[in-house]
Design a protein around this motif. Structure first.
Motif, PDB file in Angstrom:
ATOM      1  N   ASP A   1       0.797  -1.231   0.000  1.00 35.67           N
ATOM      2  CA  ASP A   1       0.000   0.000   0.000  1.00 35.67           C
ATOM      3  C   ASP A   1       0.828   1.279   0.000  1.00 35.67           C
ATOM      4  OD1 ASP A   1      -2.277  -1.600   0.138  1.00 35.67           O
ATOM      5  OD2 ASP A   1      -2.206  -1.652   2.329  1.00 35.67           O
ATOM      6  N   SER A   2       2.150   1.176   0.098  1.00 34.64           N
ATOM      7  CA  SER A   2       2.956   2.393   0.181  1.00 34.64           C
ATOM      8  C   SER A   2       4.302   2.186  -0.488  1.00 34.64           C
ATOM      9  CB  SER A   2       3.161   2.802   1.646  1.00 34.64           C
ATOM     10  OG  SER A   2       3.839   1.774   2.355  1.00 34.64           O
ATOM     11  N   LEU A   3       4.990   3.294  -0.750  1.00 30.20           N
ATOM     12  CA  LEU A   3       6.312   3.228  -1.344  1.00 30.20           C
ATOM     13  C   LEU A   3       7.316   2.671  -0.340  1.00 30.20           C
ATOM     14  CD1 LEU A   3       6.410   6.705  -3.151  1.00 30.20           C
ATOM     15  CD2 LEU A   3       5.952   4.464  -4.176  1.00 30.20           C
ATOM     16  N   ARG A   4       8.375   2.076  -0.863  1.00 33.00           N
ATOM     17  CA  ARG A   4       9.386   1.508   0.021  1.00 33.00           C
ATOM     18  C   ARG A   4      10.146   2.610   0.746  1.00 33.00           C
ATOM     19  NH1 ARG A   4      14.211  -2.289  -2.179  1.00 33.00           N
ATOM     20  NH2 ARG A   4      14.952  -0.280  -2.991  1.00 33.00           N
ATOM     21  N   GLU A   5      10.346   2.415   2.041  1.00 34.90           N
ATOM     22  CA  GLU A   5      11.125   3.339   2.848  1.00 34.90           C
ATOM     23  C   GLU A   5      12.497   2.728   3.118  1.00 34.90           C
ATOM     24  OE1 GLU A   5       9.050   4.267   6.398  1.00 34.90           O
ATOM     25  OE2 GLU A   5       7.189   4.844   5.389  1.00 34.90           O
ATOM     26  N   THR A   6      13.519   3.578   3.137  1.00 32.59           N
ATOM     27  CA  THR A   6      14.878   3.109   3.373  1.00 32.59           C
ATOM     28  C   THR A   6      15.562   3.989   4.406  1.00 32.59           C
ATOM     29  OG1 THR A   6      15.065   2.288   1.099  1.00 32.59           O
ATOM     30  CG2 THR A   6      17.107   2.574   2.324  1.00 32.59           C
ATOM     31  N   GLN A   7      16.184   3.360   5.389  1.00 33.04           N
ATOM     32  CA  GLN A   7      17.002   4.058   6.375  1.00 33.04           C
ATOM     33  C   GLN A   7      18.431   3.545   6.275  1.00 33.04           C
ATOM     34  OE1 GLN A   7      15.478   4.176  10.403  1.00 33.04           O
ATOM     35  NE2 GLN A   7      13.357   3.932   9.709  1.00 33.04           N
ATOM     36  N   HIS A   8      19.385   4.396   6.646  1.00 34.72           N
ATOM     37  CA  HIS A   8      20.793   4.018   6.568  1.00 34.72           C
ATOM     38  C   HIS A   8      21.469   4.221   7.919  1.00 34.72           C
ATOM     39  CE1 HIS A   8      20.991   3.608   2.139  1.00 34.72           C
ATOM     40  NE2 HIS A   8      20.067   4.554   2.147  1.00 34.72           N
ATOM     41  N   THR A   9      22.419   3.362   8.187  1.00 34.64           N
ATOM     42  CA  THR A   9      23.273   3.523   9.355  1.00 34.64           C
ATOM     43  C   THR A   9      24.642   2.944   9.015  1.00 34.64           C
ATOM     44  OG1 THR A   9      23.419   3.210  11.751  1.00 34.64           O
ATOM     45  CG2 THR A   9      22.712   1.309  10.445  1.00 34.64           C
ATOM     46  N   PHE A  10      25.577   3.015   9.975  1.00 34.51           N
ATOM     47  CA  PHE A  10      26.922   2.498   9.749  1.00 34.51           C
ATOM     48  C   PHE A  10      27.293   1.519  10.856  1.00 34.51           C
ATOM     49  CE2 PHE A  10      26.916   6.470   7.413  1.00 34.51           C
ATOM     50  CZ  PHE A  10      27.596   6.136   6.248  1.00 34.51           C
ATOM     51  N   THR A  11      28.147   0.577  10.516  1.00 34.36           N
ATOM     52  CA  THR A  11      28.640  -0.355  11.528  1.00 34.36           C
ATOM     53  C   THR A  11      29.637   0.355  12.436  1.00 34.36           C
ATOM     54  OG1 THR A  11      30.388  -1.100  10.019  1.00 34.36           O
ATOM     55  CG2 THR A  11      28.338  -2.348  10.029  1.00 34.36           C
ATOM     56  N   ASP A  12      29.736  -0.143  13.674  1.00 32.74           N
ATOM     57  CA  ASP A  12      30.706   0.428  14.607  1.00 32.74           C
ATOM     58  C   ASP A  12      31.989  -0.397  14.579  1.00 32.74           C
ATOM     59  OD1 ASP A  12      30.208  -1.890  16.073  1.00 32.74           O
ATOM     60  OD2 ASP A  12      28.869  -0.898  17.490  1.00 32.74           O
ATOM     61  N   SER A  13      32.870  -0.159  15.528  1.00 33.59           N
ATOM     62  CA  SER A  13      34.171  -0.840  15.549  1.00 33.59           C
ATOM     63  C   SER A  13      34.043  -2.333  15.803  1.00 33.59           C
ATOM     64  CB  SER A  13      35.075  -0.207  16.612  1.00 33.59           C
ATOM     65  OG  SER A  13      34.464  -0.284  17.896  1.00 33.59           O
ATOM     66  N   ASP A  14      32.884  -2.765  16.317  1.00 35.05           N
ATOM     67  CA  ASP A  14      32.634  -4.192  16.545  1.00 35.05           C
ATOM     68  C   ASP A  14      31.790  -4.806  15.428  1.00 35.05           C
ATOM     69  OD1 ASP A  14      34.012  -4.272  19.013  1.00 35.05           O
ATOM     70  OD2 ASP A  14      32.259  -3.413  20.030  1.00 35.05           O
ATOM     71  N   SER A  15      31.638  -4.073  14.322  1.00 37.79           N
ATOM     72  CA  SER A  15      30.846  -4.521  13.170  1.00 37.79           C
ATOM     73  C   SER A  15      29.370  -4.689  13.518  1.00 37.79           C
ATOM     74  CB  SER A  15      31.396  -5.839  12.597  1.00 37.79           C
ATOM     75  OG  SER A  15      32.696  -5.653  12.084  1.00 37.79           O
ATOM     76  N   ARG A  16      28.898  -3.940  14.499  1.00 36.60           N
ATOM     77  CA  ARG A  16      27.486  -3.973  14.864  1.00 36.60           C
ATOM     78  C   ARG A  16      26.776  -2.748  14.302  1.00 36.60           C
ATOM     79  NH1 ARG A  16      27.652  -5.786  21.279  1.00 36.60           N
ATOM     80  NH2 ARG A  16      28.653  -7.826  20.945  1.00 36.60           N
ATOM     81  N   PHE A  17      25.466  -2.874  14.136  1.00 38.55           N
ATOM     82  CA  PHE A  17      24.671  -1.755  13.643  1.00 38.55           C
ATOM     83  C   PHE A  17      23.299  -1.799  14.294  1.00 38.55           C
ATOM     84  CE2 PHE A  17      24.257  -5.321  10.726  1.00 38.55           C
ATOM     85  CZ  PHE A  17      22.887  -5.461  10.590  1.00 38.55           C
ATOM     86  N   GLN A  18      22.635  -0.652  14.304  1.00 39.60           N
ATOM     87  CA  GLN A  18      21.330  -0.563  14.952  1.00 39.60           C
ATOM     88  C   GLN A  18      20.489   0.506  14.273  1.00 39.60           C
ATOM     89  OE1 GLN A  18      21.268  -0.470  19.279  1.00 39.60           O
ATOM     90  NE2 GLN A  18      19.597   1.029  19.253  1.00 39.60           N
ATOM     91  N   PHE A  19      19.204   0.199  14.102  1.00 41.57           N
ATOM     92  CA  PHE A  19      18.243   1.167  13.587  1.00 41.57           C
ATOM     93  C   PHE A  19      17.255   1.494  14.703  1.00 41.57           C
ATOM     94  CE2 PHE A  19      19.776  -0.995   9.814  1.00 41.57           C
ATOM     95  CZ  PHE A  19      19.975   0.051   8.924  1.00 41.57           C
ATOM     96  N   GLU A  20      16.960   2.769  14.864  1.00 38.35           N
ATOM     97  CA  GLU A  20      16.062   3.200  15.926  1.00 38.35           C
ATOM     98  C   GLU A  20      14.792   3.811  15.341  1.00 38.35           C
ATOM     99  OE1 GLU A  20      18.338   5.888  18.266  1.00 38.35           O
ATOM    100  OE2 GLU A  20      19.567   4.314  19.193  1.00 38.35           O
ATOM    101  N   SER A  21      13.739   3.812  16.150  1.00 36.09           N
ATOM    102  CA  SER A  21      12.452   4.429  15.791  1.00 36.09           C
ATOM    103  C   SER A  21      11.904   3.870  14.481  1.00 36.09           C
ATOM    104  CB  SER A  21      12.607   5.958  15.689  1.00 36.09           C
ATOM    105  OG  SER A  21      13.071   6.496  16.908  1.00 36.09           O
ATOM    106  N   VAL A  22      11.917   2.558  14.380  1.00 33.19           N
ATOM    107  CA  VAL A  22      11.376   1.890  13.192  1.00 33.19           C
ATOM    108  C   VAL A  22       9.946   1.453  13.492  1.00 33.19           C
ATOM    109  CG1 VAL A  22      11.623  -0.027  11.578  1.00 33.19           C
ATOM    110  CG2 VAL A  22      13.658   1.096  12.516  1.00 33.19           C
ATOM    111  N   GLY A  23       8.997   1.973  12.731  1.00 38.22           N
ATOM    112  CA  GLY A  23       7.607   1.599  12.939  1.00 38.22           C
ATOM    113  C   GLY A  23       7.341   0.168  12.496  1.00 38.22           C
ATOM    114  N   TYR A  24       6.443  -0.500  13.212  1.00 37.63           N
ATOM    115  CA  TYR A  24       6.130  -1.892  12.878  1.00 37.63           C
ATOM    116  C   TYR A  24       4.688  -2.020  12.409  1.00 37.63           C
ATOM    117  CZ  TYR A  24       4.689  -6.725  13.398  1.00 37.63           C
ATOM    118  OH  TYR A  24       4.154  -7.967  13.161  1.00 37.63           O
ATOM    119  N   SER A  25       4.508  -2.826  11.374  1.00 40.28           N
ATOM    120  CA  SER A  25       3.175  -3.201  10.905  1.00 40.28           C
ATOM    121  C   SER A  25       3.253  -4.636  10.407  1.00 40.28           C
ATOM    122  CB  SER A  25       2.713  -2.285   9.771  1.00 40.28           C
ATOM    123  OG  SER A  25       1.540  -2.813   9.164  1.00 40.28           O
TER     124      SER A  25
END
Length: 229
Positions: A21-45
């Motif tokens: 029902d909607s256009l694709r949304e894309t968010q970007h982030t970067f890995t840290d020194s431990d190769s980890r990444f995190q996305f915040e405030s992501v809505g769920y449906s």
């Protein structure tokens, strides 16, 4: 990120959210020194699909996100160093199916499936020339060619006597599917099929009673399925 590959590097990771029902949304982030990444405030449906992607050394990597009861399960993307050496590339499965014989219009419809395996710990990247690509043969005169695969960013190009896959292959297995029609003259046609790289397990499906099959490999079993052998 896995096996220390990319450890300590700042690598961009994308989160893709899509629905009907909607256009694709894309968010970007970067890995840290431990190769980890995190996305915040992501809505769920429950109607949305969620996935991850990244590009490492020119290769696109993707991963689905599994969500249970509205909570995302730990997600990761495995990336690898690359190689142009195709010694580790082989066909683990090959399927050749005659899906139809149109005697009125004198054409045979064929569907082929191939499972390409990479048994190394490196992502195979194709070379720059046609002879450096993974190639598949087509019968002379084949028409109405269609190609499909889930390999990320995969394409194909026409080459002499067939087509070549333009894709990076991560360790593991990858499937491609292609179909075509083969015109013929007269009352019968001869179709010669070979696998350029050989194949560990081959299957042939054809209409029973209208096709004669001759092979130069050992046949382990033969079954009849809905009028097809």
């Amino acid at each position: 990120m896995t096996q220390g590959v990319g450890a300590g590097e700042m690598i961009s990771v994308a989160l893709h959210v899509s629905s009907l029902d909607s256009l694709r949304e894309t968010q970007h982030t970067f890995t840290d020194s431990d190769s980890r990444f995190q996305f915040e405030s992501v809505g769920y449906s429950p109607d949305n699909l969620y996935g991850l992607s990244t590009i490492y050394k020119g290769v696109v990597y993707v991963s689905d996100i599994t969500i249970e009861s509205g909570i995302a399960i730990f997600s990761s993307i495995s990336v690898y160093d690359t190689s142009t050496d195709d010694e580790s590339i082989f066909l683990s499965k090959g399927s050749f199916s005659i899906t139809g014989v149109d005697s009125l219009n004198r054409k045979i419809s064929i569907l082929e499936l191939a499972t390409i395996s990479n048994n190394s710990q490196l992502t195979y990247v194709p070379g720059s020339g046609p002879m450096d690509l993974i190639r598949f043969g087509l019968p002379e005169g084949a028409t109405n060619f269609l190609f499909d695969t889930l390999i990320p960013a995969a394409e194909y190009i026409q080459v002499d006597k067939g087509f070549a896959l333009v894709a990076s292959l991560t360790p593991g297995t990858h499937e491609i599917m292609y179909s075509y029609d083969l015109p013929y003259n007269g009352q019968e046609a001869e179709v010669i099929k070979s696998w350029r790289y050989g194949v560990e397990n081959a299957s042939i499906l054809y209409p029973n009673g209208t096709v004669n099959i001759n092979t130069n490999f050992e046949t382990k079993s033969q079954d009849t399925i809905g009028g097809k052998a």
